[in-house]
Design a protein around this motif. Sequence first.
Motif, PDB file in Angstrom:
ATOM      1  N   LEU A 108     -13.555  61.572  17.367  1.00 43.03           N
ATOM      2  CA  LEU A 108     -12.555  60.518  17.265  1.00 43.03           C
ATOM      3  C   LEU A 108     -11.567  60.669  18.406  1.00 43.03           C
ATOM      4  CD1 LEU A 108     -11.734  60.367  13.449  1.00 43.03           C
ATOM      5  CD2 LEU A 108     -13.028  58.723  14.802  1.00 43.03           C
ATOM      6  N   LEU A 109     -11.223  59.547  19.013  1.00 46.37           N
ATOM      7  CA  LEU A 109     -10.244  59.527  20.094  1.00 46.37           C
ATOM      8  C   LEU A 109      -9.076  58.647  19.695  1.00 46.37           C
ATOM      9  CD1 LEU A 109     -12.603  59.043  23.167  1.00 46.37           C
ATOM     10  CD2 LEU A 109     -11.595  61.178  22.349  1.00 46.37           C
ATOM     11  N   LEU A 110      -7.882  59.064  20.048  1.00 49.84           N
ATOM     12  CA  LEU A 110      -6.683  58.267  19.859  1.00 49.84           C
ATOM     13  C   LEU A 110      -6.389  57.586  21.192  1.00 49.84           C
ATOM     14  CD1 LEU A 110      -4.347  57.570  17.875  1.00 49.84           C
ATOM     15  CD2 LEU A 110      -3.090  59.470  18.901  1.00 49.84           C
ATOM     16  N   ILE A 111      -6.294  56.255  21.161  1.00 49.64           N
ATOM     17  CA  ILE A 111      -5.996  55.496  22.378  1.00 49.64           C
ATOM     18  C   ILE A 111      -4.486  55.270  22.411  1.00 49.64           C
ATOM     19  CG2 ILE A 111      -6.494  53.425  23.715  1.00 49.64           C
ATOM     20  CD1 ILE A 111      -8.959  55.242  23.040  1.00 49.64           C
ATOM     21  N   ILE A 112      -3.872  55.687  23.507  1.00 51.27           N
ATOM     22  CA  ILE A 112      -2.419  55.574  23.661  1.00 51.27           C
ATOM     23  C   ILE A 112      -2.110  54.979  25.030  1.00 51.27           C
ATOM     24  CG2 ILE A 112      -1.936  57.534  22.144  1.00 51.27           C
ATOM     25  CD1 ILE A 112      -1.432  59.220  24.674  1.00 51.27           C
ATOM     26  N   CYS A 134       6.179  63.129  28.396  1.00 48.86           N
ATOM     27  CA  CYS A 134       4.875  63.117  29.073  1.00 48.86           C
ATOM     28  C   CYS A 134       4.953  62.549  30.486  1.00 48.86           C
ATOM     29  CB  CYS A 134       3.852  62.347  28.232  1.00 48.86           C
ATOM     30  SG  CYS A 134       3.396  63.238  26.738  1.00 48.86           S
ATOM     31  N   SER A 135       5.840  61.593  30.723  1.00 51.29           N
ATOM     32  CA  SER A 135       5.988  61.064  32.086  1.00 51.29           C
ATOM     33  C   SER A 135       6.436  62.163  33.048  1.00 51.29           C
ATOM     34  CB  SER A 135       6.993  59.910  32.117  1.00 51.29           C
ATOM     35  OG  SER A 135       6.455  58.784  31.490  1.00 51.29           O
ATOM     36  N   ALA A 136       7.374  62.985  32.610  1.00 49.69           N
ATOM     37  CA  ALA A 136       7.820  64.099  33.443  1.00 49.69           C
ATOM     38  C   ALA A 136       6.723  65.150  33.564  1.00 49.69           C
ATOM     39  CB  ALA A 136       9.082  64.718  32.862  1.00 49.69           C
ATOM     40  N   GLU A 173       8.018  56.462  20.151  1.00 50.40           N
ATOM     41  CA  GLU A 173       6.787  56.894  19.501  1.00 50.40           C
ATOM     42  C   GLU A 173       6.356  58.223  20.088  1.00 50.40           C
ATOM     43  OE1 GLU A 173       3.556  54.178  17.840  1.00 50.40           O
ATOM     44  OE2 GLU A 173       4.315  53.123  19.609  1.00 50.40           O
ATOM     45  N   ALA A 174       5.774  59.050  19.235  1.00 55.36           N
ATOM     46  CA  ALA A 174       5.303  60.356  19.679  1.00 55.36           C
ATOM     47  C   ALA A 174       4.102  60.777  18.851  1.00 55.36           C
ATOM     48  CB  ALA A 174       6.416  61.400  19.553  1.00 55.36           C
ATOM     49  N   ILE A 175       3.316  61.649  19.425  1.00 55.34           N
ATOM     50  CA  ILE A 175       2.241  62.275  18.675  1.00 55.34           C
ATOM     51  C   ILE A 175       2.598  63.746  18.506  1.00 55.34           C
ATOM     52  CG2 ILE A 175       0.446  60.644  19.321  1.00 55.34           C
ATOM     53  CD1 ILE A 175      -0.444  62.621  21.460  1.00 55.34           C
ATOM     54  N   VAL A 176       2.362  64.279  17.323  1.00 57.34           N
ATOM     55  CA  VAL A 176       2.675  65.672  17.032  1.00 57.34           C
ATOM     56  C   VAL A 176       1.408  66.493  17.210  1.00 57.34           C
ATOM     57  CG1 VAL A 176       3.496  67.309  15.298  1.00 57.34           C
ATOM     58  CG2 VAL A 176       4.510  65.017  15.437  1.00 57.34           C
ATOM     59  N   VAL A 177       1.511  67.537  18.013  1.00 56.45           N
ATOM     60  CA  VAL A 177       0.415  68.471  18.244  1.00 56.45           C
ATOM     61  C   VAL A 177       0.942  69.882  18.001  1.00 56.45           C
ATOM     62  CG1 VAL A 177      -0.714  66.956  19.919  1.00 56.45           C
ATOM     63  CG2 VAL A 177       0.877  68.688  20.725  1.00 56.45           C
ATOM     64  N   GLU A 178       0.039  70.817  17.848  1.00 52.35           N
ATOM     65  CA  GLU A 178       0.443  72.196  17.632  1.00 52.35           C
ATOM     66  C   GLU A 178      -0.154  73.077  18.723  1.00 52.35           C
ATOM     67  OE1 GLU A 178      -0.377  75.320  14.171  1.00 52.35           O
ATOM     68  OE2 GLU A 178       0.747  73.554  13.523  1.00 52.35           O
ATOM     69  N   ALA A 179       0.612  74.057  19.143  1.00 53.08           N
ATOM     70  CA  ALA A 179       0.134  75.041  20.115  1.00 53.08           C
ATOM     71  C   ALA A 179       0.717  76.394  19.749  1.00 53.08           C
ATOM     72  CB  ALA A 179       0.552  74.651  21.534  1.00 53.08           C
ATOM     73  N   VAL A 223       5.130  59.135  23.936  1.00 53.82           N
ATOM     74  CA  VAL A 223       4.162  58.208  24.523  1.00 53.82           C
ATOM     75  C   VAL A 223       4.770  56.815  24.523  1.00 53.82           C
ATOM     76  CG1 VAL A 223       2.191  59.605  23.804  1.00 53.82           C
ATOM     77  CG2 VAL A 223       2.987  57.767  22.320  1.00 53.82           C
ATOM     78  N   ASP A 224       4.191  55.907  25.311  1.00 52.21           N
ATOM     79  CA  ASP A 224       4.680  54.524  25.317  1.00 52.21           C
ATOM     80  C   ASP A 224       4.342  53.846  23.996  1.00 52.21           C
ATOM     81  OD1 ASP A 224       5.339  55.123  27.938  1.00 52.21           O
ATOM     82  OD2 ASP A 224       3.752  53.909  28.816  1.00 52.21           O
ATOM     83  N   THR A 225       3.062  53.869  23.643  1.00 49.56           N
ATOM     84  CA  THR A 225       2.597  53.280  22.382  1.00 49.56           C
ATOM     85  C   THR A 225       1.340  54.004  21.919  1.00 49.56           C
ATOM     86  OG1 THR A 225       1.250  51.626  23.517  1.00 49.56           O
ATOM     87  CG2 THR A 225       3.456  50.931  22.845  1.00 49.56           C
ATOM     88  N   VAL A 226       1.101  53.916  20.631  1.00 42.20           N
ATOM     89  CA  VAL A 226      -0.154  54.372  20.043  1.00 42.20           C
ATOM     90  C   VAL A 226      -0.909  53.110  19.674  1.00 42.20           C
ATOM     91  CG1 VAL A 226      -1.228  55.633  18.140  1.00 42.20           C
ATOM     92  CG2 VAL A 226       0.880  56.500  19.199  1.00 42.20           C
ATOM     93  N   GLU A 227      -2.128  52.955  20.209  1.00 41.89           N
ATOM     94  CA  GLU A 227      -2.858  51.709  20.042  1.00 41.89           C
ATOM     95  C   GLU A 227      -3.883  51.736  18.922  1.00 41.89           C
ATOM     96  OE1 GLU A 227      -4.517  50.116  23.624  1.00 41.89           O
ATOM     97  OE2 GLU A 227      -2.673  50.467  24.752  1.00 41.89           O
ATOM     98  N   ASP A 228      -4.785  52.731  18.929  1.00 39.11           N
ATOM     99  CA  ASP A 228      -5.924  52.677  18.024  1.00 39.11           C
ATOM    100  C   ASP A 228      -6.613  54.030  17.959  1.00 39.11           C
ATOM    101  OD1 ASP A 228      -7.756  51.519  16.320  1.00 39.11           O
ATOM    102  OD2 ASP A 228      -8.724  50.273  17.835  1.00 39.11           O
ATOM    103  N   VAL A 229      -7.493  54.168  16.978  1.00 42.51           N
ATOM    104  CA  VAL A 229      -8.393  55.308  16.887  1.00 42.51           C
ATOM    105  C   VAL A 229      -9.795  54.754  17.024  1.00 42.51           C
ATOM    106  CG1 VAL A 229      -9.278  57.155  15.412  1.00 42.51           C
ATOM    107  CG2 VAL A 229      -6.849  56.598  15.381  1.00 42.51           C
ATOM    108  N   MET A 230     -10.629  55.426  17.814  1.00 43.99           N
ATOM    109  CA  MET A 230     -12.001  54.959  17.981  1.00 43.99           C
ATOM    110  C   MET A 230     -12.958  56.140  17.918  1.00 43.99           C
ATOM    111  SD  MET A 230     -12.537  54.267  22.035  1.00 43.99           S
ATOM    112  CE  MET A 230     -14.204  54.865  22.084  1.00 43.99           C
TER     113      MET A 230
END
Length: 144
Positions: free
Chosen positions: A4-8, A57-59, A73-79, A88-95
């Motif tokens: 699955l990919l998140l399109i942003i 992310c732009s920086a 808008e943001a996506i949460v990830v863990e590291a 992110v600018d926008t979250v569009e879809d999952v494919m």
Amino acid sequence: MTELLLIIALAGQRVAIPAGDVEAVVEIEGLTPIPRAADHVAGLAALRSRVLTVIDCSASIELGRSCVQGVREAIVVEADGHPYALLVDTVEDVMEYSGEVQPVRTSLAAGWRRVARGMVEAGDDLLLLVDTQALLAGPTAQAA
């Protein structure tokens, strides 16, 4: 292998990231600056009793700081056990994606080149597949 990919939209460009990297899609508001933090670190934010380090992310891709005022808008990830929010600018879809990741066959600016894992077909589009860990590391990771 199906993934699955998140399109942003990131810095005005449609890109894909592995959905398995994403813990949540959220709105970030009210950042607290961090003195002497790297340029790509926008600040800290609270989300459901957790403190998130917020990455611009732009920086991170060396396109200058984005406007981090207001709700974003943001996506949460863990590291390494720590939660991060990637603005992110926008979250569009999952494919669903079942093809091979193709090499990048175009010239990219240094920041994009550093975060690119390859290209993936999304319908009629060919999108850059972005490495979330490279976004977290920022441009200083390239110099190290």
